[in-house]
Design an enzyme around this catalytic site. Structure first.
Site, mmCIF file in Angstrom:
data_model
loop_
_atom_site.group_PDB
_atom_site.id
_atom_site.type_symbol
_atom_site.label_atom_id
_atom_site.label_comp_id
_atom_site.label_asym_id
_atom_site.label_seq_id
_atom_site.Cartn_x
_atom_site.Cartn_y
_atom_site.Cartn_z
ATOM 1 N N GLU A 74 0.816 -1.218 0.000
ATOM 2 C CA GLU A 74 0.000 0.000 0.000
ATOM 3 C C GLU A 74 0.850 1.269 0.000
ATOM 4 O O GLU A 74 0.317 2.374 0.182
ATOM 5 C CB GLU A 74 -0.951 0.012 1.204
ATOM 6 N N HIS A 92 -2.890 2.876 8.104
ATOM 7 C CA HIS A 92 -3.932 2.154 7.363
ATOM 8 C C HIS A 92 -4.143 0.799 8.017
ATOM 9 O O HIS A 92 -3.180 0.075 8.285
ATOM 10 C CB HIS A 92 -3.484 1.972 5.905
ATOM 11 N N HIS A 154 -12.642 -2.685 2.346
ATOM 12 C CA HIS A 154 -11.204 -2.833 2.577
ATOM 13 C C HIS A 154 -10.808 -2.450 4.006
ATOM 14 O O HIS A 154 -10.356 -3.313 4.759
ATOM 15 C CB HIS A 154 -10.463 -1.981 1.529
HETATM 16 ZN ZN LIG Z 1 -5.176 -2.683 3.132
#
Ligand SMILES: [Zn+2]
Length: 215
Positions: A74, A92, A154
């Protein structure tokens, strides 16, 4: 070692993210920006088992400057956030309640005034495959003017002036999502109006004062 303190902090907060249940295994990543450099957690390593030397350092354009393990998949999203905001840290995660909301809603409405700490209504970024420039673009758009965004089907992402602030924003985002989900199980949550939110801002600007006994 470049950015030694920042890489140590990635390990410390990676452990906290795992210990507080925000991250299970490798389901999250953190980064810190310092000048034109970004230290990021590596992919494929559980966040509670990180070592500073394993965390790679890149420049803001994505060139490896000091390699540890492979940067998180990411990383393009982290770099896109730094390119479009003044953030100094990004967190995240695939936290449970954040992902529940991100899977079922297009935004998280403000039902508690602490949502203002994240910028009010939290937007859910349109779905795109993880690690792609498209997801990075969608997240950048959802974050505009805010400290947090959810990623459809997500998880969530938060930003801050430092890693502690970004981490606390992730904790708050998860709390707000949990409150919403639990409230929804009881009835239809009341959403705070613009006027109610404006009054909170006003109150924060003018906190009450308390005279001393001698006054
Ligand atoms: Zn992720």
């Amino acid at each position: 070692m470049l950015l030694a303190e920042q890489r140590r902090l990635l390990c410390e907060y990676g452990r906290r993210a795992a210990e507080t249940g925000l991250v299970v295994g490798t389901a999250g990543n953190l980064s810190i920006r310092a000048g034109d450099l970004v230290a990021v957690t590596p992919g494929g390593v559980p966040l509670d088992r990180l070592e500073p030397g394993a965390c790679p350092v890149l420049d803001v354009e994505g060139h490896l400057v000091e390699s540890g393990l492979q940067p998180s998949s990411e990383t393009p999203m982290h770099l896109a956030v730094y390119a479009s905001t003044g953030a100094r840290a990004v967190v995240h995660t695939h936290s449970v309640f954040g992902t529940v909301v991100a899977t079922t809603m297009t935004e998280l409405p403000p039902i508690h005034y602490n949502a203002l700490l994240l910028g009010g209504t939290v937007q859910v970024a349109d779905y795109a495959t993880y690690g792609t420039p498209e997801l990075a673009d969608n997240v950048r758009a959802a974050l505009a003017g805010r400290q947090a965004a959810l990623l459809a089907n997500h998880g969530g992402v938060t930003i801050g002036d430092d890693l502690d602030k970004a981490f606390e924003a992730t904790r708050l985002l998860e709390w707000l999502c949990e409150v919403y989900v639990r409230a929804k199980a009881v009835g239809e949550p009341r959403v705070l109006t613009e006027e109610q939110l404006a009054a909170v801002v006003q109150r924060a600007l003018q906190p009450p004062t308390f005279p001393t006994r001698e006054d």
